[in-house]
Design a protein around this motif. Structure first.
Motif, PDB file in Angstrom:
ATOM      1  N   PHE A 106       0.833  -1.204   0.000  1.00 52.57           N
ATOM      2  CA  PHE A 106       0.000   0.000   0.000  1.00 52.57           C
ATOM      3  C   PHE A 106       0.873   1.261   0.000  1.00 52.57           C
ATOM      4  CE2 PHE A 106      -3.374  -2.740   2.099  1.00 52.57           C
ATOM      5  CZ  PHE A 106      -4.179  -2.768   0.976  1.00 52.57           C
ATOM      6  N   MET A 107       1.946   1.241   0.786  1.00 55.15           N
ATOM      7  CA  MET A 107       2.832   2.408   0.860  1.00 55.15           C
ATOM      8  C   MET A 107       3.577   2.611  -0.456  1.00 55.15           C
ATOM      9  SD  MET A 107       4.207   1.762   4.762  1.00 55.15           S
ATOM     10  CE  MET A 107       5.080   3.324   4.940  1.00 55.15           C
ATOM     11  N   ASP A 108       3.927   1.529  -1.142  1.00 55.38           N
ATOM     12  CA  ASP A 108       4.576   1.646  -2.454  1.00 55.38           C
ATOM     13  C   ASP A 108       3.658   2.311  -3.469  1.00 55.38           C
ATOM     14  OD1 ASP A 108       7.075   0.556  -1.851  1.00 55.38           O
ATOM     15  OD2 ASP A 108       6.354  -1.509  -2.119  1.00 55.38           O
ATOM     16  N   ILE A 109       2.352   2.018  -3.393  1.00 55.08           N
ATOM     17  CA  ILE A 109       1.396   2.661  -4.305  1.00 55.08           C
ATOM     18  C   ILE A 109       1.437   4.172  -4.113  1.00 55.08           C
ATOM     19  CG2 ILE A 109      -1.054   2.927  -4.845  1.00 55.08           C
ATOM     20  CD1 ILE A 109      -1.435  -0.009  -4.199  1.00 55.08           C
ATOM     21  N   TRP A 110       1.480   4.619  -2.875  1.00 49.51           N
ATOM     22  CA  TRP A 110       1.556   6.053  -2.589  1.00 49.51           C
ATOM     23  C   TRP A 110       2.842   6.648  -3.157  1.00 49.51           C
ATOM     24  CZ3 TRP A 110      -0.802   8.916   1.962  1.00 49.51           C
ATOM     25  CH2 TRP A 110      -2.084   8.431   2.253  1.00 49.51           C
ATOM     26  N   HIS A 111       3.949   5.970  -2.918  1.00 46.43           N
ATOM     27  CA  HIS A 111       5.240   6.484  -3.379  1.00 46.43           C
ATOM     28  C   HIS A 111       5.274   6.543  -4.906  1.00 46.43           C
ATOM     29  CE1 HIS A 111       9.782   6.195  -3.907  1.00 46.43           C
ATOM     30  NE2 HIS A 111       9.589   7.318  -3.236  1.00 46.43           N
ATOM     31  N   ARG A 112       4.703   5.535  -5.554  1.00 47.20           N
ATOM     32  CA  ARG A 112       4.680   5.502  -7.020  1.00 47.20           C
ATOM     33  C   ARG A 112       3.728   6.561  -7.569  1.00 47.20           C
ATOM     34  NH1 ARG A 112       5.779   5.303 -11.683  1.00 47.20           N
ATOM     35  NH2 ARG A 112       5.919   3.481 -13.049  1.00 47.20           N
ATOM     36  N   SER A 113       2.755   7.023  -6.765  1.00 42.83           N
ATOM     37  CA  SER A 113       1.811   8.056  -7.190  1.00 42.83           C
ATOM     38  C   SER A 113       2.352   9.461  -6.979  1.00 42.83           C
ATOM     39  CB  SER A 113       0.483   7.896  -6.438  1.00 42.83           C
ATOM     40  OG  SER A 113      -0.097   6.643  -6.713  1.00 42.83           O
ATOM     41  N   GLY A 114       3.603   9.563  -6.548  1.00 40.09           N
ATOM     42  CA  GLY A 114       4.235  10.874  -6.418  1.00 40.09           C
ATOM     43  C   GLY A 114       4.393  11.382  -5.011  1.00 40.09           C
ATOM     44  N   TYR A 115       4.009  10.611  -4.002  1.00 40.86           N
ATOM     45  CA  TYR A 115       4.159  11.046  -2.620  1.00 40.86           C
ATOM     46  C   TYR A 115       5.621  10.872  -2.194  1.00 40.86           C
ATOM     47  CZ  TYR A 115      -0.907  11.234  -1.937  1.00 40.86           C
ATOM     48  OH  TYR A 115      -2.232  11.563  -2.008  1.00 40.86           O
ATOM     49  N   PRO A 116       6.250  11.902  -1.622  1.00 44.56           N
ATOM     50  CA  PRO A 116       7.642  11.779  -1.159  1.00 44.56           C
ATOM     51  C   PRO A 116       7.782  10.690  -0.098  1.00 44.56           C
ATOM     52  CG  PRO A 116       6.954  14.082  -1.208  1.00 44.56           C
ATOM     53  CD  PRO A 116       5.726  13.258  -1.431  1.00 44.56           C
ATOM     54  N   GLU A 117       8.948  10.067  -0.070  1.00 46.11           N
ATOM     55  CA  GLU A 117       9.181   8.957   0.856  1.00 46.11           C
ATOM     56  C   GLU A 117       8.932   9.358   2.303  1.00 46.11           C
ATOM     57  OE1 GLU A 117      12.921   6.101   2.235  1.00 46.11           O
ATOM     58  OE2 GLU A 117      12.959   7.094   0.279  1.00 46.11           O
ATOM     59  N   ALA A 118       9.445  10.508   2.708  1.00 44.82           N
ATOM     60  CA  ALA A 118       9.280  10.950   4.097  1.00 44.82           C
ATOM     61  C   ALA A 118       7.808  11.203   4.421  1.00 44.82           C
ATOM     62  CB  ALA A 118      10.104  12.214   4.347  1.00 44.82           C
ATOM     63  N   THR A 119       7.059  11.745   3.450  1.00 49.50           N
ATOM     64  CA  THR A 119       5.639  12.012   3.656  1.00 49.50           C
ATOM     65  C   THR A 119       4.858  10.716   3.822  1.00 49.50           C
ATOM     66  OG1 THR A 119       5.821  14.034   2.327  1.00 49.50           O
ATOM     67  CG2 THR A 119       3.610  13.138   2.674  1.00 49.50           C
ATOM     68  N   VAL A 120       5.214   9.704   3.030  1.00 52.66           N
ATOM     69  CA  VAL A 120       4.525   8.413   3.116  1.00 52.66           C
ATOM     70  C   VAL A 120       4.714   7.807   4.503  1.00 52.66           C
ATOM     71  CG1 VAL A 120       4.446   6.059   2.211  1.00 52.66           C
ATOM     72  CG2 VAL A 120       4.716   7.985   0.641  1.00 52.66           C
ATOM     73  N   VAL A 121       5.948   7.754   4.975  1.00 52.74           N
ATOM     74  CA  VAL A 121       6.226   7.146   6.288  1.00 52.74           C
ATOM     75  C   VAL A 121       5.521   7.924   7.393  1.00 52.74           C
ATOM     76  CG1 VAL A 121       8.034   6.585   7.953  1.00 52.74           C
ATOM     77  CG2 VAL A 121       8.430   6.217   5.508  1.00 52.74           C
ATOM     78  N   LYS A 122       5.608   9.250   7.338  1.00 48.79           N
ATOM     79  CA  LYS A 122       4.997  10.081   8.382  1.00 48.79           C
ATOM     80  C   LYS A 122       3.478   9.910   8.409  1.00 48.79           C
ATOM     81  CE  LYS A 122       4.619  14.874   9.956  1.00 48.79           C
ATOM     82  NZ  LYS A 122       5.015  16.288   9.687  1.00 48.79           N
ATOM     83  N   ALA A 123       2.859   9.937   7.225  1.00 46.30           N
ATOM     84  CA  ALA A 123       1.401   9.848   7.162  1.00 46.30           C
ATOM     85  C   ALA A 123       0.914   8.491   7.668  1.00 46.30           C
ATOM     86  CB  ALA A 123       0.933  10.079   5.733  1.00 46.30           C
ATOM     87  N   TRP A 124       1.536   7.406   7.219  1.00 48.68           N
ATOM     88  CA  TRP A 124       1.079   6.078   7.625  1.00 48.68           C
ATOM     89  C   TRP A 124       1.350   5.816   9.099  1.00 48.68           C
ATOM     90  CZ3 TRP A 124      -1.529   2.153   5.002  1.00 48.68           C
ATOM     91  CH2 TRP A 124      -1.879   2.457   3.681  1.00 48.68           C
TER      92      TRP A 124
END
Length: 457
Positions: free
Chosen positions: A417-435
């Motif tokens: 699920f987190m990879d989908i976010w990252h592949r959709s343009g979400y920065p790595e740090a933003t993905v980790v922080k949000a989840w």
């Protein structure tokens, strides 16, 4: 669209009625309900209160605007009937009866049905736990007259095509009578439905049971409303009126519970009649639940067995039901059921969430349109937060609630699920922080911290 409807003249009939004339037939149904004591319902004098049918073509049957389906009997478009314009009192009565019917099925004879996607994985694990596990793997089918070489654990995923339109209304009413008869033999007279968003309730022995948060639906009410629902066959498409000749409408307020009545009754009868199974070559020394683990959500069914081959498992599905099931998995060691990926390993199986976007994440394919999410907008939107909450609920249902939780598979699904976010343009740090911030489950939150993004080629 009219041409496609005419191709299905065995299921849908073109009428010469106007919407106003069809409305008078509906009024007659209202009066029958009021005579039975369920009123007053006050039908609205408007053709817009008639059920309206929306037709959508199936993507798999068309390509670049041309029909590519080669099966002349296949229904290449869905006919969804909307009851949004129906009177509120009528809709509320139907919904209450539908909830009461679901509770009656659940309490008397649930068959193989799993009532919700949220419990599908747990129910499948419980069914598998009931199987008698052989000391050594069974390599040949145990059905009399078969004897084919098989895998130690066979898997079948099947689907009933056009199930709603294929069921017989008379059989539905017979199945309802079966449930009512069994319940009355146990001393019950109705169903108490709790006014709650969740399906809650119980069977009652006195129809005058009263409580401020409970509605009592008697068995006579159930039978009357279901009979009148099945007699209401007219729908509008623009100014044209069509009549459904067989089955129940997709989208009907009672359609799901009516098909459940039929299938659950037939599954219960199959399990309780060893002679019927013996006539078809299936051994009777063990209870059916000890031979086959089977779960069904609406018309999507999965079956597993140590004793029978794939062909015999599919045959059993079609023998116990009037609805025809078709095989969906050609790989006997793995298949997708609902949104779950089921993989067989020896005499055991593992459940994972189906991951349809792996090739896109790795950069080998275009993004699937069905699973596309909005690109990064510079902040975490409410829609993105809701996706996190929904993903958490599904991860808990599939990996943490069932017995024998697998944290390795849970971590892989979460990181997917987190990879989908990252592949959709979400920065790595933003993905980790949000989840990590929006995952309230501590186990999943700690697994999110271990995420390493996949680099697309």
């Amino acid at each position: 669209m009219v041409h496609l409807l005419e191709r299905e003249s065995h299921r849908w009939e073109t009428t010469r009625l106007t919407p106003e004339q069809a409305w008078f037939f509906k009024v007659a149904c209202f009066h029958e309900v009021e005579k039975a004591g369920f009123g007053p319902l006050r039908p609205r004098v408007s053709q817009n209160s008639l059920p309206y049918m929306y037709c959508t073509v199936k993507a798999k049957c068309f390509h670049t605007g041309l029909r590519t389906c080669c099966d002349p009997t296949h229904s290449c478009f869905r006919k969804i009937v909307s009851y949004a314009g129906m009177e509120k009192a009528w809709r509320n009565l139907f919904r209450k009866v539908g909830r009461a019917t679901s509770l009656l099925i659940l309490k008397i004879a649930p068959g193989d049905e799993t009532m919700s996607l949220s419990t599908a994985a747990k129910d499948l694990c419980q069914q598998f736990a009931c199987l008698v596990h052989p000391v050594s793997p069974v390599v040949r089918c145990q059905r009399h007259g078969c004897g084919k070489v098989k895998n130690p654990l066979e898997l079948v995923v099947a689907d009933a095509g056009a199930m709603y339109e294929a069921v017989d209304s008379a059989l539905i009413l017979e199945s309802l009578s079966f449930f009512v008869q069994v319940a009355r033999q146990l001393g019950y007279v109705g169903v108490a439905v709790v006014r709650s968003p969740k399906l809650r309730g119980f069977l009652v022995r006195h129809e005058h049971f009263q409580h401020r948060s409970v509605d009592v639906v008697t068995f006579e009410c159930l039978q009357t409303i279901h009979a009148l629902s099945l007699s209401q066959k007219y729908v509008c498409v623009g100014n044209a009126v069509f009549k459904q000749k067989t089955g129940v409408p997709i989208g009907g307020l009672l359609s799901k519970c009516q098909t459940s009545l039929l299938l659950c009754a037939e599954e219960t009868i199959w399990k309780s009649q060893p002679l019927k199974r013996s006539n078809h070559g299936f051994p009777t020394a063990l209870h059916w639940n000890q031979q086959v683990a089977s779960c069904r959500y609406v018309d999507d069914c999965i079956s597993m067995s140590h004793m029978f081959c794939q062909a015999c498992l599919l045959s059993a599905l079609n023998l116990k039901s009037h609805v025809a099931f078709e095989l969906q998995n050609h790989d006997p060691l793995g298949a997708t059921w609902l949104d779950l990926a089921v993989d067989v390993h020896g005499v055991r199986f593992h459940i994972d969430l189906a991951q349809h976007e792996v090739e896109w994440i790795q950069g080998f394919a275009a993004c699937p349109k069905k699973f596309r999410m909005l690109p990064f907008q510079g902040e975490i939107t409410p829609d993105a937060k809701a996706r996190i909450r929904n993903a958490q609920a599904r991860l808990i249902q599939v990996f943490l609630d069932p017995p024998g939780s697998n944290l390795v598979l849970a971590a892989r699904a979460l990181h997917y699920f987190m990879d989908i976010w990252h592949r959709s343009g979400y920065p790595e740090a933003t993905v980790v922080k949000a989840w990590r911030r929006h995952l309230s489950n501590p186990t999943l939150s700690s697994l999110a911290a271990e995420w390493i993004p996949v680099c697309a080629n």
